[in-house]
Design an enzyme around this catalytic site. Sequence first.
Site, PDB file in Angstrom:
ATOM      1  NE  ARG A 147      62.824  53.400  33.134  1.00 55.64           N
ATOM      2  CZ  ARG A 147      61.784  53.216  33.956  1.00 55.64           C
ATOM      3  NH1 ARG A 147      61.979  52.945  35.226  1.00 55.64           N
ATOM      4  NH2 ARG A 147      60.555  53.318  33.519  1.00 55.64           N
ATOM      5  CE1 TYR A 159      53.349  50.858  35.778  1.00 56.19           C
ATOM      6  CE2 TYR A 159      55.733  50.597  35.785  1.00 56.19           C
ATOM      7  CZ  TYR A 159      54.587  51.201  36.274  1.00 56.19           C
ATOM      8  OH  TYR A 159      54.692  52.150  37.248  1.00 56.19           O
ATOM      9  CG  ASP A 212      62.478  49.377  36.297  1.00 58.36           C
ATOM     10  OD1 ASP A 212      62.477  48.228  36.757  1.00 58.36           O
ATOM     11  OD2 ASP A 212      62.013  50.370  36.907  1.00 58.36           O
ATOM     12  CG  HIS A 214      58.772  47.872  36.187  1.00 52.61           C
ATOM     13  ND1 HIS A 214      58.955  48.385  34.919  1.00 52.61           N
ATOM     14  CD2 HIS A 214      58.827  48.937  37.005  1.00 52.61           C
ATOM     15  CE1 HIS A 214      59.110  49.689  34.994  1.00 52.61           C
ATOM     16  NE2 HIS A 214      59.038  50.055  36.238  1.00 52.61           N
ATOM     17  CD  GLU A 238      64.844  50.340  38.429  1.00 50.70           C
ATOM     18  OE1 GLU A 238      65.210  51.116  37.512  1.00 50.70           O
ATOM     19  OE2 GLU A 238      63.895  50.580  39.188  1.00 50.70           O
ATOM     20  CD  GLU A 264      61.122  50.998  41.788  1.00 49.66           C
ATOM     21  OE1 GLU A 264      61.961  51.524  41.047  1.00 49.66           O
ATOM     22  OE2 GLU A 264      59.953  50.775  41.430  1.00 49.66           O
ATOM     23  NE  ARG A 285      66.172  52.009  40.848  1.00 49.61           N
ATOM     24  CZ  ARG A 285      65.710  53.227  40.565  1.00 49.61           C
ATOM     25  NH1 ARG A 285      66.487  54.282  40.666  1.00 49.61           N
ATOM     26  NH2 ARG A 285      64.457  53.401  40.176  1.00 49.61           N
ATOM     27  CD  GLU A 341      63.517  56.432  38.177  1.00 48.39           C
ATOM     28  OE1 GLU A 341      63.533  56.066  39.374  1.00 48.39           O
ATOM     29  OE2 GLU A 341      62.782  55.938  37.311  1.00 48.39           O
ATOM     30  CD1 TRP A 405      52.307  45.515  40.993  1.00 50.94           C
ATOM     31  CD2 TRP A 405      54.092  46.531  40.090  1.00 50.94           C
ATOM     32  NE1 TRP A 405      51.877  46.574  40.270  1.00 50.94           N
ATOM     33  CE2 TRP A 405      52.951  47.213  39.700  1.00 50.94           C
ATOM     34  CE3 TRP A 405      55.333  46.969  39.605  1.00 50.94           C
ATOM     35  CZ2 TRP A 405      52.987  48.338  38.865  1.00 50.94           C
ATOM     36  CZ3 TRP A 405      55.385  48.074  38.790  1.00 50.94           C
ATOM     37  CH2 TRP A 405      54.232  48.742  38.438  1.00 50.94           C
TER      38      TRP A 405
HETATM   39  C1  GCO Z   1      61.045  53.454  38.501  1.00 47.85           C
HETATM   40  C2  GCO Z   1      59.853  52.730  39.026  1.00 47.85           C
HETATM   41  C3  GCO Z   1      58.566  53.235  38.515  1.00 47.85           C
HETATM   42  C4  GCO Z   1      57.441  52.605  39.348  1.00 47.85           C
HETATM   43  C5  GCO Z   1      56.594  53.571  40.067  1.00 47.85           C
HETATM   44  C6  GCO Z   1      55.487  52.886  40.817  1.00 47.85           C
HETATM   45  O1  GCO Z   1      62.088  52.838  38.429  1.00 47.85           O
HETATM   46  O2  GCO Z   1      60.920  54.630  38.213  1.00 47.85           O
HETATM   47  O3  GCO Z   1      59.959  51.358  38.840  1.00 47.85           O
HETATM   48  O4  GCO Z   1      58.518  52.905  37.156  1.00 47.85           O
HETATM   49  O5  GCO Z   1      56.641  51.880  38.528  1.00 47.85           O
HETATM   50  O6  GCO Z   1      57.411  54.302  40.948  1.00 47.85           O
HETATM   51  O7  GCO Z   1      54.822  53.759  41.630  1.00 47.85           O
HETATM   52 MG    MG Z   2      61.980  50.860  38.983  1.00 47.87          MG
END
Ligand code: GCO
Ligand code: MG
Length: 405
Positions: A147, A159, A212, A214, A238, A264, A285, A341, A405
């Site tokens: 990634r 982030y 990712d 996010h 992602e 996730e 995920r 991951e 988020w």
């Molecule tokens: C990922 C997630 C993490 C999250 C985290 C938040 O894909 O690993 O997006 O980056 O930010 O799990 O608690």
């Molecule tokens: Mg993620």
Amino acid sequence: MKIEDIKVYVTNPGRNFVTVKVITDEGVYGLGDATVNGREMAVASYLEEHVRPCLIGRDPHQIEDIWQYLYMGVYWRRGPITMAAIAAIDMALWDIKGKVANLPVYQLLGGKCRTGVTLYAHANGETIEDTLDIAEKYIEQGFKAIRLQTAIPGLSETYGVLGDRKDYFELQGNRPLPPEQEWSTPKYFELVPELFAKAKERFGNRAQFCHDVHSRLTPIESAKLGKMLEPYNLLFLEDASIAENQDNYKLIRHHTTTPLALGETYNTIWDCKDLIQNQLIDYIRAAATHAGGITGMKKIADFAAIYNVRTAPHGAPDLSPICFAAHMHLNISTHNYGVQEFVGFGNEASQKIFKHEMKLENGMIMVSDAPGLGVEFDEEEAAKHEYKRSYLPVSRLEDGTLWHW
Ligand code: GCO
Ligand code: MG
């Protein structure tokens, strides 16, 4: 056999983990992970006050019935706190069943479908060069998927990208109030296509890359990003957009062939039903800790299989090694498994608390044959690291507007 007691431990070896121990009257016990990042004490209290009394005296072998008792049997179904509590109990019961049968959990799930579990590693850099240098190290170690995340020039902090300022494991480990971070889609769009163009130029097809977002983009912006990244053949993109409105993904899918991954933060099959059924994503995920344990994950994986959706379980540092082990048993025995991951096995303090025999070889995990889940939890070590309140950052646009988020 009867459940005699349930204990809940909250420990912070650099970041918080909630661990559940289900103890039986025959001395066998099982372990589960109930960590919900930033809401740890809510799950601990749910387990102690609302779950523990109802399970004492029950037969730990009745995994499906106990799962339904805690899910279907309650008025307040679903949600991250309830589902993490169910997940931890469920993992512990599978652990017990494996220990009693003297078999690793993957054998109870149908046995191996593959020799090892393919992982993707994280390369997080301050610049594109830094990111690709980190990726190169992983490729040399045998990782086939990585990634790539790079700090966005012009924003104060990105982030997940910390350079060498702090270990990723401890990221957000000790932030007693939510810090704030900026987001700018135009600045991000300047960077990301270049990151993947350079990765392709430097590595060709020595590895596959993913990314990712996010959920920081709107659906039409996600569609545009997916299109921009098509020439670089990503493994997946992602969390491009938030999918509270699952129709968002119809728009994204309509415009791009870049594979999409999501889920996730999903807690049940219902959260991902439309996305899977309409084939709007390629990878789901969901994680054992947040989607109802091994039992919840099996339901999601089997449903996904009929729509050509593969599993790619969340493996961020906020999931404990018990969850990671549960994923290994699922991944090795699930036919429509995609990729896992992986961010390492945690810092030294965490490795003293959670002990296991999972082996990393050539970017794959060789699943342990220890009975049950194969993780031990050292209570004395755990007690040395007290819980600390901690939050993920909040995201705002440059004009101060609160963002996704
Ligand atoms: C990922 C997630 C993490 C999250 C985290 C938040 O894909 O690993 O997006 O980056 O930010 O799990 O608690
Ligand atoms: Mg993620």
